[in-house]
Design an enzyme around this catalytic site. Structure first.
Site, PDB file in Angstrom:
ATOM      1  N   LYS A  15       0.840  -1.209   0.000  1.00 32.38           N
ATOM      2  CA  LYS A  15       0.000   0.000   0.000  1.00 32.38           C
ATOM      3  C   LYS A  15       0.874   1.258   0.000  1.00 32.38           C
ATOM      4  CE  LYS A  15      -1.933  -1.052   3.988  1.00 32.38           C
ATOM      5  NZ  LYS A  15      -1.240  -2.316   4.318  1.00 32.38           N
ATOM      6  N   ARG A  90      -9.467   1.155   8.670  1.00 31.10           N
ATOM      7  CA  ARG A  90      -9.006  -0.180   9.050  1.00 31.10           C
ATOM      8  C   ARG A  90     -10.079  -0.952   9.804  1.00 31.10           C
ATOM      9  NH1 ARG A  90      -3.242   0.630   9.002  1.00 31.10           N
ATOM     10  NH2 ARG A  90      -2.169  -1.323   9.402  1.00 31.10           N
ATOM     11  N   ARG A 127      11.843  -6.570   5.496  1.00 36.02           N
ATOM     12  CA  ARG A 127      11.779  -5.124   5.193  1.00 36.02           C
ATOM     13  C   ARG A 127      12.783  -4.342   6.042  1.00 36.02           C
ATOM     14  NH1 ARG A 127       6.239  -1.883   5.458  1.00 36.02           N
ATOM     15  NH2 ARG A 127       6.102  -2.958   7.456  1.00 36.02           N
ATOM     16  N   ARG A 160      11.612  -2.156  11.193  1.00 32.96           N
ATOM     17  CA  ARG A 160      10.522  -1.557  11.954  1.00 32.96           C
ATOM     18  C   ARG A 160      10.250  -2.396  13.197  1.00 32.96           C
ATOM     19  NH1 ARG A 160       5.383   0.152   8.278  1.00 32.96           N
ATOM     20  NH2 ARG A 160       4.254  -1.049   9.832  1.00 32.96           N
ATOM     21  N   ARG A 171      -0.356  -8.912  13.539  1.00 26.34           N
ATOM     22  CA  ARG A 171      -0.907  -7.904  12.617  1.00 26.34           C
ATOM     23  C   ARG A 171      -1.782  -8.563  11.552  1.00 26.34           C
ATOM     24  NH1 ARG A 171       4.476  -5.405  10.752  1.00 26.34           N
ATOM     25  NH2 ARG A 171       3.240  -4.142   9.306  1.00 26.34           N
TER      26      ARG A 171
HETATM   27  P1  AP5 Z   1       4.899  -1.616   1.878  1.00 25.93           P
HETATM   28  O1  AP5 Z   1       4.582  -0.793   0.681  1.00 25.93           O
HETATM   29  O2  AP5 Z   1       5.629  -0.967   3.007  1.00 25.93           O
HETATM   30  O3  AP5 Z   1       3.561  -2.351   2.395  1.00 25.93           O
HETATM   31  P2  AP5 Z   1       2.331  -1.798   3.217  1.00 25.93           P
HETATM   32  O4  AP5 Z   1       1.118  -2.474   2.656  1.00 25.93           O
HETATM   33  O5  AP5 Z   1       2.338  -0.311   3.244  1.00 25.93           O
HETATM   34  O6  AP5 Z   1       2.691  -2.448   4.610  1.00 25.93           O
HETATM   35  P3  AP5 Z   1       2.768  -1.854   6.081  1.00 25.93           P
HETATM   36  O7  AP5 Z   1       3.440  -2.904   6.900  1.00 25.93           O
HETATM   37  O8  AP5 Z   1       3.372  -0.482   6.115  1.00 25.93           O
HETATM   38  O9  AP5 Z   1       1.257  -1.780   6.418  1.00 25.93           O
HETATM   39  P4  AP5 Z   1       0.599  -1.892   7.759  1.00 25.93           P
HETATM   40  O10 AP5 Z   1      -0.820  -1.722   7.352  1.00 25.93           O
HETATM   41  O11 AP5 Z   1       0.864  -3.082   8.582  1.00 25.93           O
HETATM   42  O12 AP5 Z   1       1.309  -0.749   8.624  1.00 25.93           O
HETATM   43  P5  AP5 Z   1       0.930   0.767   8.907  1.00 25.93           P
HETATM   44  O13 AP5 Z   1       2.190   1.525   8.861  1.00 25.93           O
HETATM   45  O14 AP5 Z   1      -0.241   1.213   8.116  1.00 25.93           O
HETATM   46  O15 AP5 Z   1       5.707  -2.904   1.397  1.00 25.93           O
HETATM   47  C1  AP5 Z   1       6.162  -3.866   2.325  1.00 25.93           C
HETATM   48  C2  AP5 Z   1       7.498  -4.439   1.835  1.00 25.93           C
HETATM   49  O16 AP5 Z   1       7.287  -5.151   0.624  1.00 25.93           O
HETATM   50  C3  AP5 Z   1       8.560  -3.367   1.538  1.00 25.93           C
HETATM   51  O17 AP5 Z   1       9.828  -3.861   1.880  1.00 25.93           O
HETATM   52  C4  AP5 Z   1       8.441  -3.174   0.009  1.00 25.93           C
HETATM   53  O18 AP5 Z   1       9.651  -2.740  -0.579  1.00 25.93           O
HETATM   54  C5  AP5 Z   1       8.067  -4.574  -0.439  1.00 25.93           C
HETATM   55  N1  AP5 Z   1       7.204  -4.579  -1.630  1.00 25.93           N
HETATM   56  C6  AP5 Z   1       6.193  -3.723  -1.936  1.00 25.93           C
HETATM   57  N2  AP5 Z   1       5.609  -4.074  -3.096  1.00 25.93           N
HETATM   58  C7  AP5 Z   1       6.265  -5.192  -3.532  1.00 25.93           C
HETATM   59  C8  AP5 Z   1       6.114  -6.030  -4.679  1.00 25.93           C
HETATM   60  N3  AP5 Z   1       5.173  -5.800  -5.606  1.00 25.93           N
HETATM   61  N4  AP5 Z   1       6.941  -7.093  -4.782  1.00 25.93           N
HETATM   62  C9  AP5 Z   1       7.894  -7.358  -3.848  1.00 25.93           C
HETATM   63  N5  AP5 Z   1       8.094  -6.585  -2.735  1.00 25.93           N
HETATM   64  C10 AP5 Z   1       7.279  -5.522  -2.587  1.00 25.93           C
HETATM   65  O19 AP5 Z   1       0.422   0.674  10.424  1.00 25.93           O
HETATM   66  C11 AP5 Z   1       1.295   0.359  11.483  1.00 25.93           C
HETATM   67  C12 AP5 Z   1       0.513   0.330  12.795  1.00 25.93           C
HETATM   68  O20 AP5 Z   1      -0.067   1.632  13.062  1.00 25.93           O
HETATM   69  C13 AP5 Z   1      -0.693  -0.627  12.820  1.00 25.93           C
HETATM   70  O21 AP5 Z   1      -0.316  -1.950  13.146  1.00 25.93           O
HETATM   71  C14 AP5 Z   1      -1.570   0.034  13.906  1.00 25.93           C
HETATM   72  O22 AP5 Z   1      -1.077  -0.263  15.200  1.00 25.93           O
HETATM   73  C15 AP5 Z   1      -1.366   1.522  13.659  1.00 25.93           C
HETATM   74  N6  AP5 Z   1      -2.356   2.084  12.703  1.00 25.93           N
HETATM   75  C16 AP5 Z   1      -2.102   2.632  11.494  1.00 25.93           C
HETATM   76  N7  AP5 Z   1      -3.250   3.030  10.901  1.00 25.93           N
HETATM   77  C17 AP5 Z   1      -4.245   2.730  11.775  1.00 25.93           C
HETATM   78  C18 AP5 Z   1      -5.667   2.876  11.717  1.00 25.93           C
HETATM   79  N8  AP5 Z   1      -6.277   3.411  10.647  1.00 25.93           N
HETATM   80  N9  AP5 Z   1      -6.389   2.431  12.785  1.00 25.93           N
HETATM   81  C19 AP5 Z   1      -5.791   1.900  13.865  1.00 25.93           C
HETATM   82  N10 AP5 Z   1      -4.446   1.730  13.985  1.00 25.93           N
HETATM   83  C20 AP5 Z   1      -3.686   2.133  12.928  1.00 25.93           C
END
Ligand code: AP5
Length: 226
Positions: A15, A90, A127, A160, A171
Site C-alpha cells: 500500500k 481499518r 523489510r 521496523r 498484525r
Molecule cells: P509496503 O509498501 O511498506 O507495504 P504496506 O502495505 O504499506 O505495509 P505496512 O506494513 O506499512 O502496512 P501496515 O498496514 O501493517 O502498517 P501501517 O504503517 O499502516 O511494502 C512492504 C514491503 O514489501 C517493503 O519492503 C516493500 O519494498 C516490499 N514490496 C512492496 N511491493 C512489492 C512487490 N510488488 N513485490 C515485492 N516486494 C514488494 O500501520 C502500522 C501500525 O499503526 C498498525 O499496526 C496500527 O497499530 C497503527 N495504525 C495505522 N493506521 C491505523 C488505523 N487506521 N487504525 C488503527 N491503527 C492504525
C-alpha cells in the site's frame, strides 16, 4: 475532478509503496496513518506516547483517535484536490466515519491490493526502512543494514519495531478480524476494484492505474471482485 483514493490491503501488501509512487505522479498527498503515528511516536506527542505500545503489539489504535487525525488531515487545503489514504480505514467504524466526511466530496475510489499471506510474511520479515525519513530501502538484507545508508536522506537503516515474526503474525490476525470485512463493506460500490499485488512493483503500478481509471469511469475493469 478530485481523486479521493483508499488503498486497502493487509500489512506488507505494498500500500505504502504504491501510494507513494501514485501520489508523486498525480501531485496529491499520500496520507499514511501508520507514518503519522510513527512520527508522533518519534516526536513524543501525547498520541504518540499512547500509540507506541499498541503499535509494538501489532494491535489497532482506537477508532476515535484515528478518525480525529484523518478528519483534521483531509480538511487541509492540499487535500482539496484529492488524496490517497494508506492504512485508513481499518475498521468498519472508521469506514462509516469516513463516508460521513465524504458527503460533500467526490466519491471514494477503493483499491484492494491482494497478496498471499506467505509472501506478506516474507516481505515484512525482510523489510528495512530508514530511521530518519521512514522510506523502504530496497534490496538490503537485514544483516547488511549497518553497511548501507538510506538513498533518499542518508539516514541509518533499521527494521521496523513491528516487523518481527510474532508481531507480524498478530498484525495479520488483526487484519483478518478487523480490516478484511471492509472488502465486503465496499465491494458492491461501482468505484471498488482489486489488484493482484503479488506481481513486480511496476506491474502492480500499471494495474493500479488502470483500475483507478476504470473505477472513476464506473466501468467494469481490471480485477473487479466477482
Ligand atoms: P509496503 O509498501 O511498506 O507495504 P504496506 O502495505 O504499506 O505495509 P505496512 O506494513 O506499512 O502496512 P501496515 O498496514 O501493517 O502498517 P501501517 O504503517 O499502516 O511494502 C512492504 C514491503 O514489501 C517493503 O519492503 C516493500 O519494498 C516490499 N514490496 C512492496 N511491493 C512489492 C512487490 N510488488 N513485490 C515485492 N516486494 C514488494 O500501520 C502500522 C501500525 O499503526 C498498525 O499496526 C496500527 O497499530 C497503527 N495504525 C495505522 N493506521 C491505523 C488505523 N487506521 N487504525 C488503527 N491503527 C492504525
Amino acid at each position: 475532478m478530485a481523486l479521493n483514493l483508499i488503498m486497502l490491503g493487509p500489512p506488507g501488501a505494498g500500500k505504502g509503496t504504491q501510494a507513494a509512487r501514485f501520489a508523486k505522479e498525480r501531485g496529491i498527498p499520500k496520507i499514511s496513518t501508520g507514518d503519522m503515528l510513527r512520527e508522533a511516536v518519534k516526536t513524543g506527542t501525547e498520541v504518540g506516547l499512547r500509540a507506541k505500545a499498541i503499535m509494538d503489539r501489532g494491535e489497532l489504535v482506537s477508532d476515535d483517535v484515528m478518525i480525529g487525525i484523518v478528519r483534521e488531515r483531509i480538511d487541509r487545503d492540499d487535500a482539496r484536490a484529492g488524496f490517497i489514504l494508506d492504512g485508513f480505514p481499518r475498521t468498519v467504524a472508521q469506514a462509516k466515519a469516513l463516508d460521513g466526511l465524504m458527503e460533500t466530496r467526490e466519491p471514494l475510489v477503493v483499491i484492494d491490493i491482494v497478496v498471499p499471506e506467505s509472501e506478506l510474511v516474507r516481505r515484512l520479515n525482510s523489510r528495512v526502512v530508514c530511521s530518519n525519513c521512514g522510506m523502504n530501502a530496497e534490496s538490503v538484507a537485514p544483516q547488511d543494514i549497518e553497511l548501507v545508508r538510506c538513498r533518499y536522506c542518508g539516514g541509518r537503516l533499521v527494521q521496523r519495531a513491528d516487523d518481527n515474526e510474532s508481531v507480524v503474525l498478530e498484525r495479520l490476525k488483526v487484519y483478518r478480524r478487523d480490516t478484511q470485512p471492509l472488502v465486503d463493506y465496499y465491494c458492491s460500490r461501482a468505484t471498488f476494484r482489486s489488484v493482484d499485488g503479488s506481481q513486480p512493483q511496476h506491474r502492480v503500478a500499471r494495474d493500479l492505474a488502470a483500475a483507478i481509471e476504470a473505477a472513476r469511469n464506473g466501468r467494469v475493469g481490471l480485477g473487479v471482485k466477482s
